[in-house]
Design a protein around this motif. Structure first.
Motif, PDB file in Angstrom:
ATOM      1  N   SER A  64      42.478  47.906  34.336  1.00  0.00           N
ATOM      2  CA  SER A  64      41.832  46.611  34.483  1.00  0.00           C
ATOM      3  C   SER A  64      42.679  45.758  35.413  1.00  0.00           C
ATOM      4  N   VAL A  65      42.218  44.531  35.669  1.00  0.00           N
ATOM      5  CA  VAL A  65      43.026  43.624  36.478  1.00  0.00           C
ATOM      6  C   VAL A  65      44.427  43.516  35.878  1.00  0.00           C
ATOM      7  N   LYS A  66      44.476  43.447  34.535  1.00  0.00           N
ATOM      8  CA  LYS A  66      45.740  43.164  33.856  1.00  0.00           C
ATOM      9  C   LYS A  66      46.631  44.374  33.637  1.00  0.00           C
ATOM     10  N   ALA A  67      46.023  45.530  33.326  1.00  0.00           N
ATOM     11  CA  ALA A  67      46.833  46.609  32.767  1.00  0.00           C
ATOM     12  C   ALA A  67      46.191  47.964  33.003  1.00  0.00           C
TER      13      ALA A  67
END
Lengths: 128, 363
Positions: A64-67
């Motif tokens: 994902s964008v985050k992780a």
């Protein structure tokens, strides 16, 4: 899919993966909880058709964008198809995790492994 | 799944819960990482207006007859250039030039200075300020607990705040005291997203009312996730990632805010680094193909180790992987091809000039 859902016809791995089993064939994906925890999925790396997957071991990753997160095989077998559409449109994993956001189809090597997976109620208990 | 926690909560905590935020530990605080989702919040700031609870950031008040002389010694920029109502960015350096924090200082109408610190460094910044303050006629006060802070950012941010404000908003890099939603605030024309907008510093108890009026005005609540993707697209440094006590401002690309002639603490080491050059430099890069860089990934050049990624993410605006990292100085030129080892897969990347995305040039 905005609301949590855990269909009754699937079997669940505690690492937040599901399997839809039809005889010796199964489809794998990640659960609503997994995609919600990840947030906006931007990258799905489909494995090779013909590759072997082993229950409890990672067979691909989603990002994902985050992780980034490993995706764990709920059952063992050989990959017979991968979801190319989710490679092109990884947001399908968020919008339809049990349908168009499926990841791989597998010919099972040991269907008895199914006994160790959770049903929808047991998986939901795990999340509470 | 509620567990007992030592984490601090800002005065906006209840607003975050009401908005459905996912809360995570951050620098000792329980902060929203996202509400609807990072991509949607990122887009809200790039296209419209978003707001961030940055009440976890610290505020230090410096006042007294020697306030200017003290700050000139404490921080890296030329504080004498700061005019009343002005804002200035600087580094707080150790004696060896290492970056202890990056700061924004504002010169207020009463002649005192307000300095905003990063949450994780607030206590150690205060200790450093007080260490340097010995011998100066100055009072250094920790006023963080009294204040809330809301950053409102995006092309429509100023209009949204102006609609609630008692007076004209300050220009970029300026500050003014005025009422927002009927509450007295220090409004600052600064931010961390590359977009136009303001940061509102108010009494902690007033922050929820201001937040709710901004929400009613259509401003999108945004979390730390979008704050990180937004700042990385415009190559703003994150202390603890892109710089720290082991890096000096020259190699971090922050020489522009260091004025060694002011004699700030650490200036000798910074002057030496500037004169002699540094072995590595912080560079920005993109991965045009598959792969998303993450902090800690090795940077390679022709297969050989050449540096380390310090920040990496998927850029929602550009639709590709972006990052910053320290590389050998001879490689830190725009256009240079490098590779990033993303968990064992070597991805081709290219050094680019900063910022990676320029909001002022959007079509």
């Amino acid at each position: 899919m905005a609301e949590a859902s855990y269909p009754e016809d699937l079997r669940y791995h505690p690492e937040h993966d599901w399997a839809r089993v039809d005889g010796e064939e199964a489809t794998f994906g990640i659960t609503w909880y997994a995609q919600d925890s990840l947030g906006d999925v931007v990258f799905f790396d489909p494995p090779e058709v013909g590759a072997t997957v082993t229950k409890d071991e990672p067979y691909t990753e989603v990002e994902s964008v985050k992780a980034v997160s490993d995706v764990i095989a709920p059952l063992s077998g050989e990959i017979t198809a991968v979801n190319e559409a989710a490679d092109t449109n990884p947001e399908l994993i968020n919008t339809d995790p049990y349908g168009e956001g499926w990841m791989v189809k597998v010919k099972l090597s040991d269907p008895s492994e199914l006994d160790s997976l959770l049903d929808s109620a047991a998986y939901r208990d795990l999340l509470d | 799944m509620d567990e007992p926690t030592d984490l601090r909560r800002t005065s906006l905590y209840d607003e975050h819960v009401a908005a459905g935020a996912r809360l995570v530990p951050f620098a000792g605080w329980e902060m929203p990482v996202q509400y609807e989702g990072v991509a949607a919040e990122h887009e809200a700031v790039r296209e419209r207006a978003g707001m961030f609870d940055v009440s976890h950031m610290g505020q230090i008040s410096t006042s007294g007859p020697d306030a200017l002389a003290f700050l000139q010694r404490a921080v890296s920029n030329d504080v004498a250039k700061l005019e009343p109502g002005g804002a200035q960015y600087s580094c707080l350096c150790a004696d060896d030039g290492g970056i202890l924090d990056d700061l924004f200082s504002y010169l207020l109408g009463d002649g005192s200075y307000l300095t905003v610190s990063n949450a994780a460094n607030h206590e150690s910044d205060l200790a450093r300020f007080r260490e340097i303050a010995a011998g100066f006629g100055v009072e250094v006060a920790d006023i963080a607990a009294d204040h809330g802070m809301i950053a409102v950012q995006g092309p429509e941010a100023r209009a949204a705040v102006a609609g609630l404000a008692s007076a004209e908003l300050p220009a970029r890099m300026h500050t003014a005291t005025l009422e927002v939603a009927g509450r007295e605030c220090l409004v600052c024309g600064t931010g961390y997203t590359g977009e136009d907008g303001v940061e509102i510093i108010c009494a902690a108890d007033d922050a929820p009312a201001i937040w709710r009026e901004l929400l009613a005005a259509g401003v999108t609540p945004c979390g730390l996730g979008a704050r990180d993707t937004l700042r990385l697209e415009v190559c703003f440094h994150l202390h603890g990632n892109d710089m720290g006590p082991d890096r000096n401002p020259i190699e971090a690309g922050l020489g522009w805010c260091c004025k060694e002639e002011t004699g700030f603490a650490g200036s000798e080491a910074v002057a030496r680094a500037r004169a002699e050059g540094t072995a590595e430099k912080l560079a920005a890069f993109v991965i045009e193909g598959r792969g998303i860089p993450r902090a800690g990934n090795p940077i390679l050049s022709a297969g050989e180790p050449a540096g380390t990624v310090t920040s990496g993410t998927f850029s929602p605006t550009l639709g590709i992987g972006i990052g910053m990292g320290y590389v050998r100085s001879d490689l830190a030129e725009p256009g240079r091809e490098i590779e990033i080892d993303v968990r064992g897969r070597v991805r081709e990347a290219e050094i680019r000039s900063k910022p990676l995305y320029d909001p002022t040039k959007k079509s």
